[in-house]
Design an enzyme around this catalytic site. Structure first.
Site, short mmCIF file in Angstrom:
data_model
loop_
_atom_site.label_atom_id
_atom_site.label_comp_id
_atom_site.label_asym_id
_atom_site.label_seq_id
_atom_site.Cartn_x
_atom_site.Cartn_y
_atom_site.Cartn_z
N ASN A 872 -0.79 -11.31 -37.36
CA ASN A 872 -1.11 -11.62 -36.32
C ASN A 872 -2.25 -11.97 -35.91
O ASN A 872 -2.58 -12.54 -34.70
CB ASN A 872 -0.76 -9.95 -35.47
CG ASN A 872 0.52 -9.63 -35.57
OD1 ASN A 872 1.60 -10.25 -35.07
ND2 ASN A 872 0.48 -8.37 -36.34
N TYR A 873 -3.34 -11.94 -36.73
CA TYR A 873 -4.75 -12.37 -35.99
C TYR A 873 -5.36 -13.47 -36.84
O TYR A 873 -6.32 -14.09 -36.27
CB TYR A 873 -5.71 -10.98 -36.25
CG TYR A 873 -5.25 -10.09 -35.21
CD1 TYR A 873 -5.50 -10.48 -34.00
CD2 TYR A 873 -4.47 -8.98 -35.53
CE1 TYR A 873 -4.91 -9.36 -32.97
CE2 TYR A 873 -4.13 -7.79 -34.56
CZ TYR A 873 -4.40 -8.24 -33.39
OH TYR A 873 -3.98 -7.27 -32.45
N LEU A 874 -4.88 -13.76 -38.16
CA LEU A 874 -5.97 -14.93 -38.85
C LEU A 874 -4.98 -16.26 -38.75
O LEU A 874 -4.02 -16.22 -39.03
CB LEU A 874 -5.75 -14.44 -40.41
CG LEU A 874 -6.65 -12.89 -40.41
CD1 LEU A 874 -6.65 -12.62 -42.05
CD2 LEU A 874 -8.15 -12.97 -40.00
#
Length: 914
Positions: A872-874
């Site tokens: 989800n974030y990288l």
DNA sequence: AGGCTGACTTGGCGTAAAACGT
DNA sequence: ACGTTTTACGCCAAGTCAGCCT
């Protein structure tokens, strides 16, 4: 921020003050997670612009009628078009809203960012890389030419290897070979396929290939077959429309066409074109110094982002095509071999064009915007009806008769005996209330206390055991049977492209398992029926047949401004909906994912000003402004989630805006200790040093309040986000999480990668990944067997050490010409020469070192979940580019589903920096 | 302005499946 | 080949945030 071993949370941009220890303790039995918030909506108006064009033709809601406006789409498919589009894209970039945007400061960046920026250009490259880069550029220029280049056809990992010094010939060979075999993709490693596809020319995206077309229609038919319905809708409008667009225009297509008859040839061509693509897209700004990029973005609408979008689009398309192919392939495997070849072709050709088509309608954020033109799917699949087992539970020691409905619910409860829920009164109370209703007033069972569910529990355990015992063949058969039933639900055709559906299974009934101290835990989640379900589908698509005779769907909608295929309302909380969406690997999702990261990247250009602004407001006399400043600081520095208000019928958790006075403790002179339950009731515990004005502001906000009062009483997420939006178009609280996570990864990878073998580089990656997980507070519970595993490893190490000792003794003796002593178990050992013994010793030593390293990593990561941030974030482009630069096979970092999900990022330039 | 609704992303867990060791 | 450990994936809960309504 180098990679330290400790767990501090220091974000790259830290002001340098926060050394606070981050502690990740698990909350009792519940999990705790913390916050997150990403964002995402696409911003884009500009995008819309594009989409609008297309859609403009389409009067009807679903646009099908207009059928793909060919013209619009087409251009992008063409090589030339692409380029131009890139250029054009700038203005259109939705993210940037010229009017409202404040220009970011192009220059100075204090904080670590600065360094990064500076370093970027230098880092670009290792020799091999350069080679590749060049090559790519070259391609850009000559679009259709180098079909010959074998390199291009190779999977990324293979290419990398080659470039490097061919350490891994084997891989390379394999890859090549399979490639050439044009037909069988099945033998090609997934990663290779993916890379291929992704690389595949933009150009090809078109479906000019007759084969492709056929494939598509076939696919459609297949899809439809399942349901009986027929596909009419698509034919006229959908399929044709889209494909044509791409095809007709693109040069690629022509090239392809010529080769159509020769599969291999066509493949090559396609590949070639693909190569070019990356350039176009990625080129974007990657080669440009950051400062320039900043300027650009500032001025026009962030060119990079627009470009990226395009790239993404094309990539996505390609990916989708790939997927299609893949899917098809899979399907084929399952039984339809005939299609294999075609699918491949599609894949290859596909990249650019398909994608772009779909791209136009940007999903993303755009609300009210058109997300698709045609949509065909088969609805959802229902769980099997309950099969009564007839096992009688006991009430006050005596067997009780239950109706199947009563028994079903009793069984749900019985099988949860080993869970923590059984320790919770709330759970039992809620269960009892719902079950009692089913039992009715006059039932013998009058209270839960006297119920003994053991017989049912035992029955369930034995069923489980039986299941385990079945042979592998039987399992396989069962699996196939299941697949057969589900296959038709697994796919949807979106704008003519076959895409995987995410969750096509309707949730079965059960007892609600809310997290933390959820007030509704244990309530019966009733069975969902067709009459509960709203289907969303293309106007001309056949409505899926209702699987339950005599019933019908609740409603059929044709809303192309949303991406869901179906929904029903949550039986536990009727205000909420449960949606059926496309899978993460779909281009619709991929596109919005890419937009999310582009937005986060854009923040990089604004962050300095934003920080300066909130720092200034730490002492603002307007309390609302002051609270906004402090909250923004916390969100930026600690990656806290926004913190929406919650109802009383939800677990009591908080985020930034909903922090309570009691959640923050001051520790003079300037430390703050945070302690609260975040999302999913995951505990967040962290002590950090903050700037003095922040400390003082917190002091002020806490003054004269009770522990349970809101710390930021003048604030809520909508105010906060409204403010953020003034600072950067589309900025919301969650963007900071994405930004901090990605920039931390980028930074740590670039500072921490020193060389060494692949294994060591992966350790560097994991370390960076871990830091991100810590920042985001992504926790996991320690596995039950963790300590056992650790002691086992310790034993092994001890054994090895003993072996080592023995070997050393033997070595000494060998040097003196003596034969080795008997081993501990009394056996006689072979007489080895000193060299052999020394070799063994060093091997054993290496083994010990490795085991110790593994153990340390394991211990280190026992409470940290690395997966969440990866998913989800990288920004996957950071990872892909790093892998390319350092010759690390991407599959070592991304598993199969991540490779699919991030197919849009695979052709990123090796020099890409977040 | 603020609450509400709807749509979409983010999240940890359990278990199935794959990988690994013997 | 089999049992065990590790990894991946499905499940579904729980967030975020925009736009609508009042």
């Amino acid at each position: 921020m180098a990679v330290e071993t400790n767990d501090k949370t220091s974000l790259p941009h830290d002001f340098g003050d926060d050394d606070g220890p981050v502690t990740f303790k698990r909350y009792t039995s519940t999990k705790k997670k913390q916050l997150h918030s990403e964002l995402t909506k696409s911003t884009s108006n500009s995008l819309d612009g594009q989409s609008n064009r297309q859609s403009s033709n389409v009067p009807s809601s679903n646009g099908q009628s207009s059928s793909a406006p060919k013209g619009d789409v087409v251009p992008s498919a063409k090589p030339s078009a692409m380029k131009s589009s890139v250029g054009n894209s700038k203005p259109s970039n939705s993210l940037v809203n010229p009017a409202s945007v404040k220009l970011p400061v192009a220059n100075s960046r204090s904080h670590s960012l600065n360094d990064k920026a500076k370093s970027v250009p230098e880092q670009k490259t290792s020799i091999d890389i350069k080679g590749e880069t060049k090559f790519i550029k070259h391609c850009t220029n000559d679009y259709a030419e180098d079909s010959e280049d074998e390199e291009d056809n190779k999977p990324l990992s293979a290419r990398l290897k080659v470039n490097s010094n061919n350490d891994n010939k084997a891989t390379l060979v394999v890859a090549k070979k399979s490639y050439q075999d044009s037909d069988d993709d099945d033998d090609i490693p997934l990663s290779a396929k993916l890379f291929r596809n992704s690389n595949v020319g933009t150009s090809s995206g078109n479906c000019d290939d007759p084969d492709e077309k056929k494939l598509i229609s076939k696919v459609q038919k297949e899809l439809q077959n399942g349901s009986s319905a027929s596909i009419k809708q698509e034919k006229p409008s959908t399929v044709p429309s889209k494909r044509p667009l791409d095809n007709s225009n693109s040069m690629h297509s022509q090239a392809k066409k010529s080769k159509v008859s020769d599969p291999a040839a066509s493949i090559k061509t396609k590949q070639v074109s693909m190569k070019c693509e990356p350039k176009v897209e990625d080129d974007d700004d990657d080669d440009i110094p950051i400062s320039q990029r900043i300027k650009k973005s500032a001025t026009s609408a962030d060119k990079s982002s627009s470009i990226n979008k395009k790239a993404a689009v094309s990539a996505d398309k390609s990916s989708s095509i790939k997927k299609n192919l893949t899917k098809v392939t899979k399907v084929n495997k399952a039984g339809k071999t005939a299609f294999k070849k075609q699918p491949k072709k599609l894949k290859k050709s596909g990249k650019g064009s398909d994608y772009s088509k779909s791209m136009k309608f940007l999903p993303g954020s755009g609300d009210g915007q058109k997300k698709w033109t045609t949509l065909v799917h088969n609805g959802v699949i229902f769980p099997p009806l309950y099969q009564p087992h007839g096992v009688k539970m006991l009430y006050k020691g005596k067997p009780v008769d239950l109706t199947p409905e009563q028994e079903e619910v009793a069984t749900m409860y019985a099988v949860m005996r080993d869970t923590d829920y059984m320790q919770k009164d709330k759970f039992k109370e809620n269960f009892w209330n719902d079950w009692r209703k089913l039992l009715g007033r006059n039932h013998v069972i009058h209270n839960l206390k006297d119920c003994d569910f053991t017989p049912i529990y035992d029955w369930y355990q034995s069923e489980k055991e039986k299941k385990k015992q079945i042979t592998t063949e039987e399992k396989k058969a069962l699996k196939e049977e299941k697949m057969k039933q589900e296959e038709k639900f697994m796919w949807a055709i979106v704008d003519g492209v076959k895409e995987k559906v995410g969750n096509f299974r309707v949730e079965p009934p059960g007892l609600f398992r809310g997290r933390g101290e959820h007030p509704k835990m244990g309530k019966l989640k009733r069975r969902i029926c067709p009459r509960d379900i709203v289907i969303n589908i293309g106007k001309d698509a056949p409505v899926p047949e209702c699987p339950i005779p005599g019933e019908r769907w609740k409603e059929i909608r044709h809303d192309n401004t949303v991406t869901w295929l179906a929904y029903w309302s949550d039986p536990i909380n009727p205000k909420l909906f449960k949606y059926v969406f496309l899978a993460a690997s779909s281009s619709l999702k991929g596109q919005s994912d890419k937009e999310k990261y582009e937005k986060a990247r854009m923040l990089k250009d604004y962050i300095e000003n934003i920080r300066a602004a909130y720092t200034k407001d730490f002492t603002n006399k307007d309390i609302t402004k002051q609270q906004i400043a402090v909250a923004t600081y916390l969100i930026d520095k600690l990656a806290l989630r926004a913190g929406n208000e919650k109802d009383d019928d939800e677990a009591d958790t908080v985020g930034c805006c909903t922090l309570k006075v009691e959640n923050v403790t001051r520790e003079a002179p300037n430390k703050l200790k945070f302690n609260f339950l975040g999302k999913d009731s995951i505990k967040y515990e962290n002590t950090v040093e903050v700037e003095l004005p922040v400390y003082n502001a917190i002091l002020k906000f806490q003054k004269e309040k009770s522990p349970g009062d809101d710390l930021f009483d003048m604030l809520d997420t909508s105010k906060l986000n409204a403010h953020l939006k003034e600072l950067m178009p589309g900025l919301t609280a969650k963007v900071f999480r994405t930004f901090n996570a990605s920039i931390t990864l980028d930074d740590m990878l670039n500072k921490g990668t020193k060389g060494g073998d692949v294994g060591e580089k992966i350790v560097v990656y994991q370390h960076a990944n871990k830091q991100v997980a810590i920042i985001c507070n992504h926790q996991r519970s320690v596995s039950k067997s963790h300590s056992a595993q650790m002691s086992k490893l310790n034993e092994k190490i001890d054994e090895l050490k003993a072996v080592l000792k023995e070997l050393k003794t033997d070595l000494d003796r060998a040097k003196k010409g003596k034969s080795p002593l008997k081993s501990s178990d009394g056996k006689t050992k072979r007489n080895l020469n000193p060299e052999a013994l020394e070799k063994k010793i060093s091997q054993t030593n290496a083994k010990i070192v490795k085991m110790q390293r593994d153990m340390k990593t394991k211990e280190d990561l026992k409470t940290v979940a690395l997966g969440t941030s990866k998913i989800n974030y990288l920004d996957p482009r950071i990872t892909v580019a790093w892998c390319k630069r350092h010759e690390v096979p991407i599959e070592k970092i991304f598993n199969k589903s991540l490779l699919e999900k991030f197919s849009w990022a695979m052709d990123v330039d090796p020099d890409f920096r977040f």
